[in-house]
Write a protein that holds these residues in place. Structure first.
Motif, mmCIF file in Angstrom:
data_model
loop_
_atom_site.group_PDB
_atom_site.id
_atom_site.type_symbol
_atom_site.label_atom_id
_atom_site.label_comp_id
_atom_site.label_asym_id
_atom_site.label_seq_id
_atom_site.Cartn_x
_atom_site.Cartn_y
_atom_site.Cartn_z
ATOM 1 N N ALA A 143 -0.871 1.925 12.275
ATOM 2 C CA ALA A 143 -0.144 2.874 12.781
ATOM 3 C C ALA A 143 0.967 3.029 13.217
ATOM 4 N N VAL A 144 1.300 1.615 13.730
ATOM 5 C CA VAL A 144 2.177 1.553 14.288
ATOM 6 C C VAL A 144 3.923 1.172 13.833
ATOM 7 N N PHE A 145 3.327 0.315 12.513
ATOM 8 C CA PHE A 145 4.056 -0.374 11.295
ATOM 9 C C PHE A 145 4.603 1.082 11.462
ATOM 10 N N LEU A 146 3.943 2.034 10.984
ATOM 11 C CA LEU A 146 4.333 3.064 10.013
ATOM 12 C C LEU A 146 5.049 3.857 10.709
ATOM 13 N N ARG A 147 5.033 4.253 11.991
ATOM 14 C CA ARG A 147 5.561 4.819 13.146
ATOM 15 C C ARG A 147 7.328 4.613 13.861
ATOM 16 N N THR A 148 7.377 3.516 13.391
ATOM 17 C CA THR A 148 8.562 2.379 13.633
ATOM 18 C C THR A 148 10.038 2.264 12.976
ATOM 19 N N ALA A 149 9.215 2.379 11.786
ATOM 20 C CA ALA A 149 9.627 1.910 10.059
ATOM 21 C C ALA A 149 9.962 2.923 9.879
ATOM 22 N N PRO A 150 10.556 2.945 8.572
ATOM 23 C CA PRO A 150 10.617 4.184 8.174
ATOM 24 C C PRO A 150 10.371 3.686 6.735
ATOM 25 N N ILE A 151 9.479 4.590 6.183
ATOM 26 C CA ILE A 151 8.627 4.077 4.979
ATOM 27 C C ILE A 151 9.198 2.593 3.440
ATOM 28 N N ASP A 152 10.509 4.009 3.478
ATOM 29 C CA ASP A 152 11.001 3.152 2.437
ATOM 30 C C ASP A 152 11.190 1.939 2.653
ATOM 31 N N LEU A 178 9.807 -0.218 4.332
ATOM 32 C CA LEU A 178 8.211 -0.733 4.520
ATOM 33 C C LEU A 178 8.044 -1.375 2.703
ATOM 34 N N ALA A 179 7.986 -0.091 2.153
ATOM 35 C CA ALA A 179 7.410 -0.124 0.810
ATOM 36 C C ALA A 179 7.850 -1.734 -0.302
ATOM 37 N N GLY A 180 6.580 -2.613 -0.572
ATOM 38 C CA GLY A 180 7.247 -3.688 -1.329
ATOM 39 C C GLY A 180 7.297 -4.608 -0.582
ATOM 40 N N GLN A 181 6.937 -4.499 0.619
ATOM 41 C CA GLN A 181 8.171 -5.666 1.527
ATOM 42 C C GLN A 181 6.862 -6.540 2.183
ATOM 43 N N LEU A 182 6.846 -7.869 2.625
ATOM 44 C CA LEU A 182 6.118 -9.188 2.938
ATOM 45 C C LEU A 182 5.937 -8.710 4.090
ATOM 46 N N ASP A 183 7.025 -8.854 4.710
ATOM 47 C CA ASP A 183 6.779 -8.776 6.443
ATOM 48 C C ASP A 183 6.954 -8.133 7.077
ATOM 49 N N VAL A 184 6.110 -7.089 6.750
ATOM 50 C CA VAL A 184 5.857 -5.734 7.373
ATOM 51 C C VAL A 184 6.328 -5.870 8.742
ATOM 52 N N GLN A 244 0.770 -0.632 0.157
ATOM 53 C CA GLN A 244 -0.043 -0.016 0.200
ATOM 54 C C GLN A 244 0.809 1.414 0.054
ATOM 55 N N VAL A 245 1.894 1.530 0.961
ATOM 56 C CA VAL A 245 2.833 2.665 1.038
ATOM 57 C C VAL A 245 3.667 2.812 -0.047
ATOM 58 N N LYS A 246 4.073 1.504 -1.430
ATOM 59 C CA LYS A 246 4.202 2.100 -2.036
ATOM 60 C C LYS A 246 3.617 2.889 -2.977
ATOM 61 N N ASP A 247 2.427 3.132 -3.422
ATOM 62 C CA ASP A 247 1.654 4.000 -4.146
ATOM 63 C C ASP A 247 0.790 5.208 -2.981
ATOM 64 N N ILE A 248 0.852 4.701 -1.557
ATOM 65 C CA ILE A 248 0.198 5.795 -1.022
ATOM 66 C C ILE A 248 1.189 6.197 0.035
ATOM 67 N N PRO A 249 2.253 6.812 -0.111
ATOM 68 C CA PRO A 249 2.907 7.664 0.884
ATOM 69 C C PRO A 249 2.439 8.215 1.610
ATOM 70 N N SER A 250 1.392 7.907 2.559
ATOM 71 C CA SER A 250 1.056 9.452 3.520
ATOM 72 C C SER A 250 0.170 7.998 4.723
ATOM 73 N N GLY A 251 0.965 8.846 5.947
ATOM 74 C CA GLY A 251 0.338 8.435 6.827
ATOM 75 C C GLY A 251 -1.362 7.744 7.170
ATOM 76 N N PHE A 252 -1.753 8.942 6.981
ATOM 77 C CA PHE A 252 -3.865 10.182 7.339
ATOM 78 C C PHE A 252 -3.918 8.839 6.338
ATOM 79 N N SER A 253 -3.335 8.865 4.620
ATOM 80 C CA SER A 253 -4.472 8.085 3.843
ATOM 81 C C SER A 253 -4.346 6.550 3.940
ATOM 82 N N ILE A 254 -3.726 6.172 4.113
ATOM 83 C CA ILE A 254 -3.309 4.301 4.291
ATOM 84 C C ILE A 254 -3.978 4.401 5.774
ATOM 85 N N LEU A 255 -4.123 5.231 6.842
ATOM 86 C CA LEU A 255 -4.831 4.772 7.737
ATOM 87 C C LEU A 255 -6.610 5.047 7.498
ATOM 88 N N LEU A 256 -6.465 5.784 6.755
ATOM 89 C CA LEU A 256 -8.365 5.516 6.531
ATOM 90 C C LEU A 256 -8.557 4.655 5.823
#
Length: 459
Positions: free
Chosen positions: A258-267, A269-275, A47-59
């Motif tokens: 929210a915890v995944f995004l808050r604790t690990a850099p988006i780059d 996480l992007a494209g990874q299966l074991d987030v 999801q974060v590959k194309d939507i690099p926004s914390g708010f949009s992901i949680l929404l």
């Protein structure tokens, strides 16, 4: 049976020998356990590959939960009207025709639950390697399915206790992970408040496609409808179990992402299966992978338990209605449908040993969506054609909430049909084969023998 006859008082709500012993707490645990599998721990990276926004992901995850709640309200109305185990098999038979119900029951009873059980078991085996180094994943997968099946064969009381304890443990571990993420995790530069740029993300194609996969993670919100006949005061307990179970999962899903995004850099996480493992390594260091692996393993036990409980109830109820399947309706002294459980166990094991479950899941997704779509449509149909039927619970927000669910589910079916035409076509063939089998049963048993109403005439 003509379509206009469905939903009449001649249909059985429960049958002799059914034990109404499942509390609303256990039913809620089944909903939570069936929903929280590996999906929420693996989806974010794509999801974060194309939507690099914390708010949009949680929404995105919040919208998925709201759509699931729209389905909950409709299923609760049908479940309170027709409190009989087996989910869509019962509902579609009532709202449309026994042949439609058999189609849904055929998919659920054969591969609809066995394939997800096999997938969850194999995931247990893969994550179990971090807990039990050197253990063969297939051995772990087969072992956990057999262990859970033995519990289910022990009867409803053992199933209830095991389900409640394993689900509470799952939720406690997830909450502990969330607390650790917020307390000891190093915050990343991610924004959870809305911004002007979020409008472009929310209205984009990746957001709509992401919703399809978020809804897969929310699948299971209807789990308690498969055991209505075993619930205490189902007219009140079912709506509560579905609602509270879905709300709990909605909160957990938003908080986890929210915890995944808050604790690990988006780059990272992007494209990874074991987030979840990546986030765990940032929270707990080198031990993060093993901690997260253990957490997911324990959580998967309750998921497998829920599916091994509710899945056989479809075959059990079909066995009560259809003479050719009568053996599956037989229960032990403790209320366990032994042959139905053993059948699902055999199919799940076959899929594990042949590694065919992922292909089967691709095939049946369209069929399962089709059944849930028409189940909710059945609420609208019955409101129009039979407004006088007793409705102990009426769908909240009707007709808006059913319409929202139908729109999103319709989009998901369109997406599967256009993006995976081969798999969708095979799913349609599975449903057609179910109708052919229904026709054969009807012909062999005589008119009316393969419909639930015939059971009533024998009582």
């Amino acid at each position: 049976m003509a379509a206009s006859e469905t939903g009449s008082a001649a249909w059985p709500d429960s049958l002799p020998g059914h034990r109404s012993t499942v509390s609303v707490f256990v039913a809620t645990a089944i909903v939570v356990a069936d929903m929280v599998g590996v999906g929420v721990f693996t989806s974010l990276g794509f999801q974060v590959k194309d939507i690099p926004s914390g708010f949009s992901i949680l929404l995105l995850w919040a919208v998925g939960g709201i759509v699931a709640l729209c389905g909950v309200f409709s299923y609760s109305e049908l479940g309170a009207m027709f409190p009989r185990s087996s989910g869509e098999y019962n509902f579609l038979s009532r709202a449309f025709h026994p042949a439609f119900g058999f189609l849904a029951g055929f998919v659920s009873a054969t591969v609809g639950f066995a394939a997800p059980v096999a997938l969850a078991a194999m995931a247990f085996g893969e994550y179990g390697k971090s807990v039990f180094p050197g253990a063969p994943p297939l051995l772990l997968a087969v072992g956990i399915v057999w262990l859970v099946s033995l519990v289910q064969l022990g009867g409803i009381k053992h199933s209830s206790n095991f389900q409640l304890i394993s689900t509470i443990l799952k939720v406690v571990l997830i909450v502990a992970f969330l607390v650790a993420g917020f307390v000891i995790g190093t915050p990343q530069p991610v924004r959870f408040t809305p911004d002007v740029s979020d409008l472009a993300h929310i209205t984009s194609a990746p957001f709509a496609i992401g919703l399809v996969f978020v809804m897969y993670s929310f699948s299971g919100w209807n789990a308690a409808t498969y055991i209505i006949g075993e619930m205490k005061t189902p007219q009140q307990s079912l709506p509560r179990a579905l609602l509270w179970g879905t709300l709990i999962v909605l909160v957990l899903y938003v908080a986890l992402n929210a915890v995944f995004l808050r604790t690990a850099p988006i780059d990272k996480l992007a494209g990874q299966l074991d987030v979840a493992r990546i986030a765990g390594s940032y929270i707990f260091g080198d031990l993060g992978g093993r901690i997260v692996g253990a957490m997911i393993c324990i959580g998967l036990i309750s998921s497998i338990s829920a599916m091994m409980w509710i899945g056989p109830r479809v075959m059990m109820t079909m066995g009560e209605d259809i003479p050719a399947l009568q053996v599956f309706s037989r229960k032990s002294a403790r209320g366990a449908p032994v042959y139905a459980i053993l059948f699902q166990l055999a199919v799940a094991n076959l899929m594990l040993f042949t590694q065919s479950f992922e292909k089967v899941l691709d095939f049946i997704q369209s069929a399962l969506l089709f059944c849930s779509f028409f189940t909710v449509l059945g609420v609208i149909k019955l409101r129009i054609t039979q407004p006088g039927l007793p409705r102990p619970y009426r769908a909240w927000g009707y007709p808006i909430t059913p319409a929202v669910f139908l729109l999103v589910t319709g989009f998901m079916m369109y997406y599967l049909l256009t993006e995976r035409p081969l798999q969708s076509s095979l799913g349609i063939l599975i449903m057609i084969s179910g109708l052919l089998i229904y026709a054969i049963f009807r012909k062999r048993a005589g008119p009316g023998a393969a419909s639930p109403s015939s059971q009533t005439s024998r009582e």
